[in-house]
Design a protein around this motif. Structure first.
Motif, PDB file in Angstrom:
ATOM      1  N   GLY A  96       0.900  -1.246   0.055  1.00 17.74           N
ATOM      2  CA  GLY A  96      -0.055   0.050   0.013  1.00 17.74           C
ATOM      3  C   GLY A  96       0.854   1.456   0.106  1.00 17.74           C
ATOM      4  N   VAL A  97       1.915   1.315  -0.195  1.00 15.91           N
ATOM      5  CA  VAL A  97       3.050   2.349  -0.268  1.00 15.91           C
ATOM      6  C   VAL A  97       3.725   2.426  -1.614  1.00 15.91           C
ATOM      7  CG1 VAL A  97       4.851   3.664   0.591  1.00 15.91           C
ATOM      8  CG2 VAL A  97       3.387   2.441   2.332  1.00 15.91           C
ATOM      9  N   ASP A  98       3.702   3.495  -2.319  1.00 13.79           N
ATOM     10  CA  ASP A  98       4.482   3.274  -3.749  1.00 13.79           C
ATOM     11  C   ASP A  98       5.763   4.104  -3.267  1.00 13.79           C
ATOM     12  OD1 ASP A  98       5.271   3.733  -6.216  1.00 13.79           O
ATOM     13  OD2 ASP A  98       4.107   5.592  -6.699  1.00 13.79           O
ATOM     14  N   LEU A  99       6.608   2.915  -2.801  1.00 14.72           N
ATOM     15  CA  LEU A  99       7.949   3.253  -2.548  1.00 14.72           C
ATOM     16  C   LEU A  99       8.862   3.849  -3.458  1.00 14.72           C
ATOM     17  CD1 LEU A  99       8.804  -0.085  -0.490  1.00 14.72           C
ATOM     18  CD2 LEU A  99       8.189   2.425   0.466  1.00 14.72           C
ATOM     19  N   LEU A 100       8.621   3.471  -4.878  1.00 15.97           N
ATOM     20  CA  LEU A 100       9.432   3.926  -5.872  1.00 15.97           C
ATOM     21  C   LEU A 100       9.036   5.153  -6.246  1.00 15.97           C
ATOM     22  CD1 LEU A 100       9.670   0.345  -7.901  1.00 15.97           C
ATOM     23  CD2 LEU A 100      11.389   1.285  -6.103  1.00 15.97           C
ATOM     24  N   GLY A 101       7.867   5.757  -5.902  1.00 16.19           N
ATOM     25  CA  GLY A 101       7.530   6.965  -6.413  1.00 16.19           C
ATOM     26  C   GLY A 101       7.800   8.027  -5.251  1.00 16.19           C
ATOM     27  N   ALA A 106      11.747  11.784   1.752  1.00 14.06           N
ATOM     28  CA  ALA A 106      10.340  11.397   2.462  1.00 14.06           C
ATOM     29  C   ALA A 106      10.897  10.410   3.594  1.00 14.06           C
ATOM     30  CB  ALA A 106       9.833  10.526   1.463  1.00 14.06           C
ATOM     31  N   ARG A 107       9.599  10.465   4.538  1.00 15.54           N
ATOM     32  CA  ARG A 107       9.959   9.778   5.907  1.00 15.54           C
ATOM     33  C   ARG A 107       8.661   8.768   6.059  1.00 15.54           C
ATOM     34  NH1 ARG A 107      12.697  13.533  10.656  1.00 15.54           N
ATOM     35  NH2 ARG A 107      14.441  13.602   9.264  1.00 15.54           N
ATOM     36  N   LEU A 108       9.025   7.486   6.363  1.00 10.28           N
ATOM     37  CA  LEU A 108       7.911   6.737   6.677  1.00 10.28           C
ATOM     38  C   LEU A 108       8.024   6.408   8.354  1.00 10.28           C
ATOM     39  CD1 LEU A 108       8.677   3.947   3.953  1.00 10.28           C
ATOM     40  CD2 LEU A 108       7.014   5.876   3.945  1.00 10.28           C
ATOM     41  N   GLU A 109       6.927   6.830   8.791  1.00 10.58           N
ATOM     42  CA  GLU A 109       6.476   6.439  10.292  1.00 10.58           C
ATOM     43  C   GLU A 109       6.048   4.849  10.530  1.00 10.58           C
ATOM     44  OE1 GLU A 109       3.288   8.130  12.894  1.00 10.58           O
ATOM     45  OE2 GLU A 109       5.139   9.453  13.377  1.00 10.58           O
ATOM     46  N   ILE A 110       6.725   4.324  11.028  1.00 10.63           N
ATOM     47  CA  ILE A 110       5.955   2.679  11.062  1.00 10.63           C
ATOM     48  C   ILE A 110       5.681   2.409  12.469  1.00 10.63           C
ATOM     49  CG2 ILE A 110       7.051   0.430  10.359  1.00 10.63           C
ATOM     50  CD1 ILE A 110       9.077   1.631   8.379  1.00 10.63           C
ATOM     51  N   GLY A 111       4.604   1.763  12.466  1.00 11.83           N
ATOM     52  CA  GLY A 111       4.191   1.394  13.792  1.00 11.83           C
ATOM     53  C   GLY A 111       4.133   2.460  14.836  1.00 11.83           C
ATOM     54  N   GLU A 112       4.680   2.313  16.008  1.00 10.21           N
ATOM     55  CA  GLU A 112       4.246   3.266  17.003  1.00 10.21           C
ATOM     56  C   GLU A 112       5.882   4.026  17.425  1.00 10.21           C
ATOM     57  OE1 GLU A 112       2.513   1.870  20.634  1.00 10.21           O
ATOM     58  OE2 GLU A 112       1.386   0.419  19.364  1.00 10.21           O
ATOM     59  N   GLY A 113       6.133   4.657  16.243  1.00 12.17           N
ATOM     60  CA  GLY A 113       7.261   5.478  16.376  1.00 12.17           C
ATOM     61  C   GLY A 113       8.573   5.402  15.709  1.00 12.17           C
ATOM     62  N   ALA A 114       8.673   4.320  15.141  1.00 19.37           N
ATOM     63  CA  ALA A 114       9.935   4.022  14.310  1.00 19.37           C
ATOM     64  C   ALA A 114       9.778   4.729  13.185  1.00 19.37           C
ATOM     65  CB  ALA A 114       9.993   2.606  13.919  1.00 19.37           C
ATOM     66  N   VAL A 115      10.897   5.617  12.639  1.00 17.77           N
ATOM     67  CA  VAL A 115      10.902   6.626  11.434  1.00 17.77           C
ATOM     68  C   VAL A 115      12.157   6.147  10.783  1.00 17.77           C
ATOM     69  CG1 VAL A 115      10.806   8.897  10.609  1.00 17.77           C
ATOM     70  CG2 VAL A 115       9.493   8.544  12.725  1.00 17.77           C
ATOM     71  N   VAL A 116      12.096   6.138   9.248  1.00 16.58           N
ATOM     72  CA  VAL A 116      12.976   5.927   8.565  1.00 16.58           C
ATOM     73  C   VAL A 116      12.980   6.919   7.420  1.00 16.58           C
ATOM     74  CG1 VAL A 116      13.417   3.151   8.734  1.00 16.58           C
ATOM     75  CG2 VAL A 116      12.045   4.121   6.992  1.00 16.58           C
ATOM     76  N   GLU A 117      14.055   7.332   6.881  1.00 11.56           N
ATOM     77  CA  GLU A 117      14.126   8.590   5.942  1.00 11.56           C
ATOM     78  C   GLU A 117      14.573   7.808   4.730  1.00 11.56           C
ATOM     79  OE1 GLU A 117      15.235  12.541   6.713  1.00 11.56           O
ATOM     80  OE2 GLU A 117      16.506  12.465   4.950  1.00 11.56           O
ATOM     81  N   ILE A 118      13.951   8.021   3.505  1.00 16.96           N
ATOM     82  CA  ILE A 118      14.192   7.238   2.242  1.00 16.96           C
ATOM     83  C   ILE A 118      15.544   8.143   1.641  1.00 16.96           C
ATOM     84  CG2 ILE A 118      13.543   6.635   0.021  1.00 16.96           C
ATOM     85  CD1 ILE A 118      12.024   5.426   2.523  1.00 16.96           C
ATOM     86  N   THR A 119      16.554   7.337   1.203  1.00 19.60           N
ATOM     87  CA  THR A 119      17.871   7.927   0.835  1.00 19.60           C
ATOM     88  C   THR A 119      17.906   7.716  -0.771  1.00 19.60           C
ATOM     89  OG1 THR A 119      18.953   5.847   1.431  1.00 19.60           O
ATOM     90  CG2 THR A 119      18.984   7.672   2.878  1.00 19.60           C
ATOM     91  N   GLY A 153      13.332  -1.865  -4.632  1.00 21.08           N
ATOM     92  CA  GLY A 153      13.116  -1.189  -3.434  1.00 21.08           C
ATOM     93  C   GLY A 153      13.991  -0.020  -3.343  1.00 21.08           C
ATOM     94  N   VAL A 154      13.742   0.340  -2.017  1.00 27.67           N
ATOM     95  CA  VAL A 154      14.439   1.895  -1.442  1.00 27.67           C
ATOM     96  C   VAL A 154      15.273   1.473  -0.710  1.00 27.67           C
ATOM     97  CG1 VAL A 154      12.841   3.226  -2.772  1.00 27.67           C
ATOM     98  CG2 VAL A 154      12.323   2.565  -0.253  1.00 27.67           C
ATOM     99  N   MET A 155      16.247   2.216  -0.367  1.00 33.49           N
ATOM    100  CA  MET A 155      17.288   2.265   0.973  1.00 33.49           C
ATOM    101  C   MET A 155      16.744   3.593   1.944  1.00 33.49           C
ATOM    102  SD  MET A 155      18.466  -0.310  -0.257  1.00 33.49           S
ATOM    103  CE  MET A 155      19.685  -0.774   1.221  1.00 33.49           C
ATOM    104  N   SER A 156      17.294   3.159   3.136  1.00 30.79           N
ATOM    105  CA  SER A 156      16.661   4.349   4.094  1.00 30.79           C
ATOM    106  C   SER A 156      17.790   4.347   5.197  1.00 30.79           C
ATOM    107  CB  SER A 156      15.113   4.047   4.542  1.00 30.79           C
ATOM    108  OG  SER A 156      15.322   2.807   5.437  1.00 30.79           O
ATOM    109  N   VAL A 157      17.656   5.418   5.899  1.00 35.13           N
ATOM    110  CA  VAL A 157      18.284   5.510   7.344  1.00 35.13           C
ATOM    111  C   VAL A 157      17.352   5.486   8.194  1.00 35.13           C
ATOM    112  CG1 VAL A 157      20.341   6.542   6.195  1.00 35.13           C
ATOM    113  CG2 VAL A 157      18.643   8.097   6.994  1.00 35.13           C
ATOM    114  N   VAL A 158      17.781   5.156   9.503  1.00 30.06           N
ATOM    115  CA  VAL A 158      16.774   5.222  10.693  1.00 30.06           C
ATOM    116  C   VAL A 158      16.966   6.676  11.385  1.00 30.06           C
ATOM    117  CG1 VAL A 158      16.008   4.281  12.867  1.00 30.06           C
ATOM    118  CG2 VAL A 158      17.099   3.133  11.049  1.00 30.06           C
ATOM    119  N   VAL A 159      15.686   7.353  11.448  1.00 28.81           N
ATOM    120  CA  VAL A 159      15.786   8.433  12.216  1.00 28.81           C
ATOM    121  C   VAL A 159      15.309   8.430  13.524  1.00 28.81           C
ATOM    122  CG1 VAL A 159      14.349  10.797  12.145  1.00 28.81           C
ATOM    123  CG2 VAL A 159      15.027   9.736   9.773  1.00 28.81           C
ATOM    124  N   SER A 160      14.530   7.730  13.841  1.00 24.55           N
ATOM    125  CA  SER A 160      13.816   7.294  15.242  1.00 24.55           C
ATOM    126  C   SER A 160      14.019   5.940  15.314  1.00 24.55           C
ATOM    127  CB  SER A 160      12.518   7.961  15.235  1.00 24.55           C
ATOM    128  OG  SER A 160      12.631   9.248  15.464  1.00 24.55           O
TER     129      SER A 160
END
Length: 185
Positions: A96-101, A106-119, A153-160
């Protein structure tokens, strides 16, 4: 695109403590800010991918967490390639997320507080053909305009940091400013 939380979610999570191509799925993974997935061979503040370490071990790790959309697996199945979560080395499989677009930053907040930033986009290697002969040509190809298309897919770094589990919701947070296309990282 900002999907509703009910439509965007985690399908599977995976990690591996060794530098193998595929990663076994798990019940949960723990993301650590500035580091990546706890217990994963690709976690670290600096590059961990074997070939990149050889080039410059001090480079920042822009590939801490790898995400792939499960819709890709459905497409590959239609083309005769069976691919399951973790098989392409991703840490988080989404739906349900157009990762490649997504734009860079862009940041993805996942679950209860984890956040990744798309690199950026993942640049895969030919080991993919070890999963299914000819799979690489399906995942990386030239379009009608001669542009390289990468679907892995996409790569990311962990912000939270936080724990991520299958079924967790995902919320997309777009960066302000102009849409910056994803580079290859």
């Amino acid at each position: 695109m900002t999907p509703s939380p009910s439509s965007a979610q985690v399908v599977a999570v995976a990690r591996d403590d060794a530098h193998r191509f595929s990663k076994p799925t798990r019940d949960e993974i723990t993301l650590i800010a500035g580091y990546g997935v706890e217990g994963d061979a690709h976690a670290g503040a600096t590059v961990q991918h074997v070939s990149r370490v050889r080039r410059d071990p001090s480079s920042p790790n822009l590939r801490q967490v790898h995400l792939i959309h499960s819709e890709l697996f459905d497409l590959m199945a239609e083309r005769g390639h069976g691919v399951e979560p973790g098989a392409l080395g991703e840490n988080i499989t989404t739906v349900g997320v157009d990762l490649l677009g997504l734009p860079r930053g862009a940041r993805l907040e996942i679950g209860e507080g984890a956040v990744v930033e798309i690199t950026g986009l993942r640049n895969p290697c030919s080991q993919i053909n070890g999963l299914s002969n000819g799979l690489m040509k399906e995942l990386v190809y030239l379009d009608d305009d001669g542009e390289t298309v990468r679907l892995t897919g996409v790569m990311s770094v962990v912000v939270s940091g936080g724990v991520v589990r299958p079924g967790d919701g995902i919320r997309v947070i777009l960066p302000s400013g102009a849409h910056e296309p994803l580079p290859v990282v």
